[in-house]
Design a protein around this motif. Sequence first.
Motif, PDB file in Angstrom:
ATOM      1  N   THR A   1     -11.453 -28.294 -11.241  1.00 55.58           N
ATOM      2  CA  THR A   1     -10.424 -29.217 -11.728  1.00 55.58           C
ATOM      3  C   THR A   1      -9.536 -29.828 -10.660  1.00 55.58           C
ATOM      4  O   THR A   1      -8.805 -30.791 -10.956  1.00 55.58           O
ATOM      5  N   ASP A   2      -9.537 -29.307  -9.446  1.00 58.86           N
ATOM      6  CA  ASP A   2      -8.656 -29.867  -8.418  1.00 58.86           C
ATOM      7  C   ASP A   2      -8.956 -31.348  -8.217  1.00 58.86           C
ATOM      8  O   ASP A   2     -10.124 -31.772  -8.179  1.00 58.86           O
ATOM      9  N   GLY A   3      -7.896 -32.136  -8.079  1.00 61.00           N
ATOM     10  CA  GLY A   3      -8.043 -33.556  -7.823  1.00 61.00           C
ATOM     11  C   GLY A   3      -8.202 -34.413  -9.058  1.00 61.00           C
ATOM     12  O   GLY A   3      -8.238 -35.646  -8.945  1.00 61.00           O
ATOM     13  N   LEU A   4      -8.293 -33.811 -10.219  1.00 59.74           N
ATOM     14  CA  LEU A   4      -8.444 -34.568 -11.459  1.00 59.74           C
ATOM     15  C   LEU A   4      -7.065 -34.847 -12.053  1.00 59.74           C
ATOM     16  O   LEU A   4      -6.196 -33.971 -12.082  1.00 59.74           O
ATOM     17  N   ASP A   5      -6.884 -36.043 -12.544  1.00 57.23           N
ATOM     18  CA  ASP A   5      -5.580 -36.447 -13.062  1.00 57.23           C
ATOM     19  C   ASP A   5      -5.470 -36.107 -14.552  1.00 57.23           C
ATOM     20  O   ASP A   5      -5.307 -36.967 -15.408  1.00 57.23           O
ATOM     21  N   VAL A   6      -5.579 -34.803 -14.843  1.00 58.85           N
ATOM     22  CA  VAL A   6      -5.498 -34.311 -16.215  1.00 58.85           C
ATOM     23  C   VAL A   6      -4.642 -33.036 -16.197  1.00 58.85           C
ATOM     24  O   VAL A   6      -4.818 -32.198 -15.315  1.00 58.85           O
ATOM     25  N   PRO A   7      -3.741 -32.862 -17.150  1.00 62.46           N
ATOM     26  CA  PRO A   7      -2.966 -31.610 -17.207  1.00 62.46           C
ATOM     27  C   PRO A   7      -3.890 -30.401 -17.323  1.00 62.46           C
ATOM     28  O   PRO A   7      -4.943 -30.458 -17.967  1.00 62.46           O
ATOM     29  N   ARG A   8      -3.459 -29.278 -16.709  1.00 68.59           N
ATOM     30  CA  ARG A   8      -4.292 -28.072 -16.687  1.00 68.59           C
ATOM     31  C   ARG A   8      -3.516 -26.866 -17.201  1.00 68.59           C
ATOM     32  O   ARG A   8      -2.297 -26.793 -17.073  1.00 68.59           O
ATOM     33  N   SER A   9      -4.260 -25.909 -17.747  1.00 66.30           N
ATOM     34  CA  SER A   9      -3.660 -24.666 -18.242  1.00 66.30           C
ATOM     35  C   SER A   9      -4.616 -23.518 -17.989  1.00 66.30           C
ATOM     36  O   SER A   9      -5.793 -23.593 -18.329  1.00 66.30           O
ATOM     37  N   LEU A  10      -4.087 -22.428 -17.407  1.00 65.03           N
ATOM     38  CA  LEU A  10      -4.890 -21.229 -17.164  1.00 65.03           C
ATOM     39  C   LEU A  10      -4.219 -19.979 -17.731  1.00 65.03           C
ATOM     40  O   LEU A  10      -4.886 -19.087 -18.230  1.00 65.03           O
ATOM     41  N   GLY A  11      -2.898 -19.909 -17.663  1.00 62.75           N
ATOM     42  CA  GLY A  11      -2.204 -18.664 -17.944  1.00 62.75           C
ATOM     43  C   GLY A  11      -1.680 -18.532 -19.365  1.00 62.75           C
ATOM     44  O   GLY A  11      -0.988 -19.418 -19.866  1.00 62.75           O
ATOM     45  N   ALA A  12      -2.012 -17.409 -20.003  1.00 59.79           N
ATOM     46  CA  ALA A  12      -1.338 -16.986 -21.226  1.00 59.79           C
ATOM     47  C   ALA A  12      -0.205 -16.046 -20.803  1.00 59.79           C
ATOM     48  O   ALA A  12       0.343 -16.183 -19.706  1.00 59.79           O
ATOM     49  N   THR A  13       0.163 -15.059 -21.622  1.00 57.42           N
ATOM     50  CA  THR A  13       1.284 -14.191 -21.240  1.00 57.42           C
ATOM     51  C   THR A  13       1.041 -13.530 -19.887  1.00 57.42           C
ATOM     52  O   THR A  13       1.886 -13.579 -18.985  1.00 57.42           O
ATOM     53  N   GLY A  14      -0.127 -12.899 -19.731  1.00 55.08           N
ATOM     54  CA  GLY A  14      -0.419 -12.219 -18.480  1.00 55.08           C
ATOM     55  C   GLY A  14      -0.457 -13.175 -17.304  1.00 55.08           C
ATOM     56  O   GLY A  14      -0.010 -12.839 -16.197  1.00 55.08           O
TER      57      GLY A  14
END
Length: 347
Positions: A179-192
């Motif tokens: 995903t690096d360099g892509l102009d799109v919002p990103r999400s990886l983290g939940a609570t942990g």
Amino acid sequence: MGTGTLTIDLDALAANWRALDRLSADSVETAAVVKADGYGLGAGRVAKALAAAGARRFFVAVAEEGAAVRNALGPGPEICVFSGHMAGDTEMLHDLQLTPMLNSVEQLTRHVESLPGHPFGIQLDSGMNRLGMEPAEWASVAELALSLSPRLLMSHLACADEPDHAANARQLAAFREMTDGLDVPRSLGATGGILLGPDYHFDLTRPGIGLYGGLPFEAASAVVCLSLPVIQTRELAAGETVGYGCTWRADAPARIATVSGGYADGLIRAMGPRARLYFGDTPCPVAGRVSMDLITVDVSHLDEIPAALDILCPAQGVDALAEAAGTIGYEILTSLGARYERRFIGG
């Protein structure tokens, strides 16, 4: 009062969201996961309290779960569906304005063909091997998918509740590579993932269990209390036994209280030998097996006969009860049965 009373503190829920929002890096949006009927607490009431606290994006497991959330919140807040666009979902996704997190080329094709122009996100598999497009699959459709302006690219960590686990860094690297360099919002983290620090926050965090008072968010405020009414007490002579299988035997004269609640109410049978119920701050051990509708409790040491005993309370939270049952707090919360009277406070 024939059933237990499940008290849900919506102010504590909101406080947990605000605390996790503060832990998310600056400029990062904090969403809220309300799947499994708001982790068993009532998705509509939970979502409204979280929206009042500031949440603007919500996640559910399947499209059908989006209905209660949309009915509670009305138009506006975004509701994302982890399972993506499954066969038969099209009408519901359209009518409820749900955002599917597409998991495969097949789902991408279905979505583009049946709901052209409808918002979507994409879930990528960074190493959990559960849902999402694997790197090669993503590479094959990324150009097309990105041309359609996805709302979010997300992945899910397998071992975020173990901060030192090597899988966390591996998944972070894999997600960045895709995903690096892509102009799109990103999400990886939940609570942990929030607790792992800013490297895992990207543009959006999506806390779940921490909102409801569970680990790994050790600073969470308790959200639920569960009180079970005592149906009957009886005096036992030394040597008498209690419950199925006669597994508990009185070593001395004893008083046994039978409370309304059992494994049909999500109080897992395996917790029997190790679980405690509480009269105020005083622990009372379970005597014998947890049965479908009843639990027998040794109250010999109490100075009075209790009208009710608490199984979830300040002295014993969801994770402590889960440990007694050999499971996790998630299972305790999401198993809490429909027979309880749900009492909401705050909010």
